[in-house]
Scaffold this active site. Structure first.
Site, PDB file in Angstrom:
ATOM      1  N   GLU A  44      12.631  -2.744   1.531  1.00  0.00           N
ATOM      2  CA  GLU A  44      11.503  -3.566   2.476  1.00  0.00           C
ATOM      3  C   GLU A  44      10.632  -4.303   1.650  1.00  0.00           C
ATOM      4  OE1 GLU A  44       9.005  -0.714   4.879  1.00  0.00           O
ATOM      5  OE2 GLU A  44       7.597  -2.368   4.859  1.00  0.00           O
ATOM      6  N   ARG A  48       3.204  -9.469   1.518  1.00  0.00           N
ATOM      7  CA  ARG A  48       1.900  -9.214   1.035  1.00  0.00           C
ATOM      8  C   ARG A  48       1.637 -10.001  -0.044  1.00  0.00           C
ATOM      9  NH1 ARG A  48       1.331  -2.687   1.174  1.00  0.00           N
ATOM     10  NH2 ARG A  48       2.384  -2.292   3.147  1.00  0.00           N
ATOM     11  N   LYS A 132       7.831   2.845  13.125  1.00  0.00           N
ATOM     12  CA  LYS A 132       7.143   3.343  11.837  1.00  0.00           C
ATOM     13  C   LYS A 132       5.641   4.345  12.318  1.00  0.00           C
ATOM     14  CE  LYS A 132       4.944   1.122   7.871  1.00  0.00           C
ATOM     15  NZ  LYS A 132       4.947   0.246   6.620  1.00  0.00           N
TER      16      LYS A 132
HETATM   17  C1  3PG Z   1       2.750   0.885   2.882  1.00  0.00           C
HETATM   18  O1  3PG Z   1       1.852   0.313   1.974  1.00  0.00           O
HETATM   19  O2  3PG Z   1       3.312   0.296   3.687  1.00  0.00           O
HETATM   20  C2  3PG Z   1       2.851   2.310   2.994  1.00  0.00           C
HETATM   21  O3  3PG Z   1       1.713   2.964   2.662  1.00  0.00           O
HETATM   22  C3  3PG Z   1       3.905   2.797   1.865  1.00  0.00           C
HETATM   23  O4  3PG Z   1       2.984   2.794   0.539  1.00  0.00           O
HETATM   24  P1  3PG Z   1       2.702   3.936   0.030  1.00  0.00           P
HETATM   25  O5  3PG Z   1       4.108   4.981  -0.057  1.00  0.00           O
HETATM   26  O6  3PG Z   1       2.245   4.137  -1.396  1.00  0.00           O
HETATM   27  O7  3PG Z   1       1.694   4.712   0.810  1.00  0.00           O
END
Ligand code: 3PG
Length: 210
Positions: A44, A48, A132
């Site tokens: 994914e 960003r 999600k």
């Molecule tokens: C995101 O940023 O979409 C999710 O939180 C995944 O990131 P993390 O595993 O660092 O929380």
């Protein structure tokens, strides 16, 4: 374009969906090949960074065996751009009705984000069954996901947000969880420094989680 890839198929590609923030599209193909070498069949790429769409495009054309999706798809325009770049599916941390309705008209699976029962119901009304769940740990973690199975037995989730390799198995043991999302497999600093061995090792461990 994949033939009728369904949201459930997407969430069954890997026990852990690697959530990636990529600064430089030049790393994208190496990253995709490294994840594949570790047994992770999907990635994914979050929208960003300015490099995200180019990264999706590079993977779609140069590493087509990797099923690349777009994350952080916040608007219908984001979705259009992701599809044009070659994304095979898309996810969002949430889901406006405008975005969810627009996504129903597209050919690729879209997985909206939810954080409450009401949001699940809104998504259900629009025809969604896979979501999600974000931010999973902050919302109550495994017990929150388990509780949602009561009123929504047919709904399937990809909990994401502050999940670690240690916490992932607890989620993956639930019937209503098809995979979890996590950035730990391919964090931005490891991509930047080219720590491909470290990423491959984390991918291999994640692929074996279920
Ligand atoms: C995101 O940023 O979409 C999710 O939180 C995944 O990131 P993390 O595993 O660092 O929380």
């Amino acid at each position: 374009m994949s033939e009728a890839l369904q949201p459930e198929d997407v969430l069954r590609l890997s026990p852990v969906m690697p959530v990636v923030v990529i600064d430089d599209a030049a790393h994208a193909v190496q990253l995709a090949r490294t994840l594949l070498a570790g047994g992770v069949k999907t990635i994914e790429i979050t929208l960003r960074t300015p490099a995200a769409l180019d990264a999706i495009r590079a993977i779609a054309t140069e590493a087509p065996e990797m099923i690349v999706g777009a994350g952080t798809v916040l608007t219908a325009d984001d979705l259009d751009a992701a599809i044009a770049a070659g994304a095979r599916y898309a996810l969002s941390p949430g889901g406006t009705s405008k975005l969810m309705k627009a996504a129903r008209k597209q050919d690729i699976p879209f997985i909206p984000g939810v954080a409450t029962a009401s949001e699940v119901q809104r998504g259900l009304q629009l025809g969604y069954r896979c979501f999600k769940l974000f931010p999973a740990e902050q919302l109550g973690g495994v017990s929150a996901v388990k509780a949602l199975a009561g009123p929504f037995p047919s709904i399937r989730f990809c909990p994401t947000g502050s999940i670690t390799p240690e916490k992932a198995p607890g989620y993956l043991a639930l019937d209503n969880v098809l995979c979890v999302g996590g950035s730990w497999i391919a964090p931005a600093d490891k991509i930047r420094s080219g720590d491909w061995a470290g990423i491959e090792a984390a991918a291999r461990q994640a692929a074996a989680l279920r």
